[in-house]
Design a protein around this motif. Structure first.
Motif, mmCIF file in Angstrom:
data_model
loop_
_atom_site.group_PDB
_atom_site.id
_atom_site.type_symbol
_atom_site.label_atom_id
_atom_site.label_comp_id
_atom_site.label_asym_id
_atom_site.label_seq_id
_atom_site.Cartn_x
_atom_site.Cartn_y
_atom_site.Cartn_z
ATOM 1 N N MET A 1 34.591 -1.348 35.086
ATOM 2 C CA MET A 1 34.490 -0.146 35.914
ATOM 3 C C MET A 1 33.363 0.752 35.407
ATOM 4 S SD MET A 1 37.229 2.974 36.386
ATOM 5 C CE MET A 1 38.181 2.235 37.703
ATOM 6 N N LYS A 2 32.452 1.104 36.299
ATOM 7 C CA LYS A 2 31.388 2.025 35.922
ATOM 8 C C LYS A 2 31.925 3.455 35.973
ATOM 9 C CE LYS A 2 26.593 3.278 36.966
ATOM 10 N NZ LYS A 2 25.415 3.022 37.845
ATOM 11 N N ILE A 3 31.727 4.191 34.882
ATOM 12 C CA ILE A 3 32.188 5.573 34.784
ATOM 13 C C ILE A 3 30.992 6.491 34.613
ATOM 14 C CG2 ILE A 3 33.594 7.230 33.505
ATOM 15 C CD1 ILE A 3 35.394 4.966 32.638
ATOM 16 N N SER A 4 30.918 7.521 35.435
ATOM 17 C CA SER A 4 29.882 8.547 35.309
ATOM 18 C C SER A 4 30.477 9.772 34.622
ATOM 19 C CB SER A 4 29.341 8.948 36.683
ATOM 20 O OG SER A 4 28.736 7.861 37.340
ATOM 21 N N ILE A 5 29.817 10.250 33.586
ATOM 22 C CA ILE A 5 30.211 11.488 32.915
ATOM 23 C C ILE A 5 29.136 12.530 33.164
ATOM 24 C CG2 ILE A 5 30.705 12.630 30.716
ATOM 25 C CD1 ILE A 5 32.898 10.735 31.604
ATOM 26 N N ILE A 6 29.564 13.702 33.629
ATOM 27 C CA ILE A 6 28.651 14.812 33.932
ATOM 28 C C ILE A 6 28.880 15.924 32.918
ATOM 29 C CG2 ILE A 6 28.022 16.571 35.635
ATOM 30 C CD1 ILE A 6 29.238 14.588 37.768
ATOM 31 N N THR A 7 27.800 16.417 32.340
ATOM 32 C CA THR A 7 27.860 17.604 31.488
ATOM 33 C C THR A 7 26.966 18.671 32.089
ATOM 34 O OG1 THR A 7 28.336 16.405 29.432
ATOM 35 C CG2 THR A 7 27.297 18.565 29.223
ATOM 36 N N ILE A 8 27.537 19.827 32.402
ATOM 37 C CA ILE A 8 26.725 20.950 32.877
ATOM 38 C C ILE A 8 26.467 21.884 31.702
ATOM 39 C CG2 ILE A 8 27.678 20.729 35.204
ATOM 40 C CD1 ILE A 8 29.087 23.450 34.668
ATOM 41 N N LEU A 81 34.166 6.000 38.939
ATOM 42 C CA LEU A 81 35.004 7.083 38.449
ATOM 43 C C LEU A 81 34.102 8.131 37.811
ATOM 44 C CD1 LEU A 81 38.122 7.684 38.174
ATOM 45 C CD2 LEU A 81 37.900 6.896 35.803
ATOM 46 N N ILE A 82 34.436 9.425 38.033
ATOM 47 C CA ILE A 82 33.594 10.522 37.552
ATOM 48 C C ILE A 82 34.419 11.472 36.690
ATOM 49 C CG2 ILE A 82 32.146 12.487 38.210
ATOM 50 C CD1 ILE A 82 31.582 11.032 40.856
ATOM 51 N N THR A 148 40.469 15.148 33.186
ATOM 52 C CA THR A 148 40.756 14.703 34.547
ATOM 53 C C THR A 148 39.544 13.944 35.097
ATOM 54 O OG1 THR A 148 42.206 16.606 34.918
ATOM 55 C CG2 THR A 148 41.387 15.462 36.870
ATOM 56 N N PHE A 149 39.786 12.764 35.633
ATOM 57 C CA PHE A 149 38.717 11.896 36.119
ATOM 58 C C PHE A 149 39.023 11.496 37.561
ATOM 59 C CE2 PHE A 149 38.969 11.822 31.620
ATOM 60 C CZ PHE A 149 37.674 11.731 31.157
ATOM 61 N N ALA A 154 37.137 9.511 46.219
ATOM 62 C CA ALA A 154 37.993 10.671 46.498
ATOM 63 C C ALA A 154 37.140 11.893 46.823
ATOM 64 C CB ALA A 154 38.903 10.952 45.308
ATOM 65 N N TYR A 155 36.024 12.070 46.091
ATOM 66 C CA TYR A 155 35.110 13.168 46.430
ATOM 67 C C TYR A 155 34.560 12.976 47.834
ATOM 68 C CZ TYR A 155 34.826 15.042 41.643
ATOM 69 O OH TYR A 155 35.093 15.624 40.430
ATOM 70 N N GLU A 156 34.239 11.742 48.182
ATOM 71 C CA GLU A 156 33.690 11.468 49.511
ATOM 72 C C GLU A 156 34.726 11.720 50.600
ATOM 73 O OE1 GLU A 156 30.541 8.008 47.993
ATOM 74 O OE2 GLU A 156 32.478 7.446 48.869
ATOM 75 N N LYS A 157 35.988 11.478 50.300
ATOM 76 C CA LYS A 157 37.050 11.635 51.297
ATOM 77 C C LYS A 157 37.531 13.080 51.424
ATOM 78 C CE LYS A 157 41.609 9.812 52.574
ATOM 79 N NZ LYS A 157 42.675 8.832 52.235
ATOM 80 N N TYR A 158 37.698 13.766 50.274
ATOM 81 C CA TYR A 158 38.335 15.088 50.271
ATOM 82 C C TYR A 158 37.361 16.243 50.054
ATOM 83 C CZ TYR A 158 42.458 12.129 49.664
ATOM 84 O OH TYR A 158 43.431 11.163 49.811
#
Length: 248
Positions: A1-8, A81-82, A148-149, A154-158
């Motif tokens: 599974m490819k997982i993207s992690i975002i840091t702002i 997954l993000i 929370t991931f 889900a982002y595309e749907k909701y």
């Protein structure tokens, strides 16, 4: 599974390196790491550049606040997954392998426990997430954003984050919950959260924004107001008591 992690980030030179090391040290092969910077004026970008071979995307430009930065990161993410780990928080050791091995096929949002620590990274204590996602209707006591991931689908749907200042994560999760998204809890710590961020500095503003989110999703106005006042009084009472104890 490819997982993207975002840091702002924004002027995060004191803590960013700890965050980066916690992500790239996961020993997880299918990882995409994205850093979204709001145009920092300190040494934040120099730190990010030192680790650029481990980072897929670095964006630095002015934004319209935390939610806007989150959404920019999501738009760049290509993982299934993000996760979002802010520049003063960290991933717990082995978190990504835990998630990848335990997530169910029909899960939209997977979440776990966190460690809370002081701004200097000391005094670590475990905070357990709640199995009952319905608690989101009343407040934040259900789950913790760094642990929370959420699936890209889900982002595309909701939808993504609304442009709120403090409670954008609760609004998003409550929107997903009321729309039928599937949640899964992992009974393990997935992240480390430094106390003292934006929502902690302005607790009363956070509380009233959270109250409006509750009302938006059907919580009675009078009860939401009473609960908010109670929470504010309780928080400041605890804070005052801690100050008195420290002076002794």
């Amino acid at each position: 599974m490819k997982i993207s992690i975002i840091t702002i980030t924004y002027n995060s030179e004191k803590t960013l390196e700890d965050t980066i090391k916690s992500v790239i040290g996961q020993n997880y092969d299918d990882l995409e790491y994205i850093i979204i910077d709001g145009g920092s004026k300190d040494g934040t970008l120099k730190i990010a550049e030192q680790y650029k071979k481990y980072i897929s995307v670095i964006v630095s430009e002015p934004d319209n606040g935390i939610s806007d930065a989150f959404n920019k990161g999501i738009s760049h993410a290509t993982g299934e997954l993000i996760g979002i780990i802010n520049s003063d928080d960290m991933l717990a050791d082995g978190a990504l392998k835990t998630i990848a091995s335990e997530i169910h096929k029909d899960t939209d949002i997977i979440y776990g426990d966190i460690y809370r620590c002081d701004p200097d990274g000391k005094n670590m204590r475990l905070a357990k997430a709640n199995d009952n996602v319905a608690v989101l209707k009343h407040g934040f006591s259900c789950m913790y954003h760094p642990a929370t991931f959420i699936r890209k689908s889900a982002y595309e749907k909701y939808g993504v984050y609304e442009l709120l200042r403090y409670c954008m994560d609760r609004e998003l999760l409550l929107r997903m919950y009321t729309s039928g998204a599937k949640f899964q809890r992992v009974d393990k710590p997935l992240a480390i959260f430094r106390v003292g961020g934006e929502s902690c500095k302005c607790y009363y503003k956070t509380a009233f924004e959270s109250m409006n989110v509750s009302i938006k999703y059907g919580f009675p106005k009078s009860l939401a107001f009473c609960k908010t006042i109670y929470n504010i009084c309780n928080m400041y009472a605890i804070s005052a008591a801690k100050k008195i104890l420290r002076r002794r």
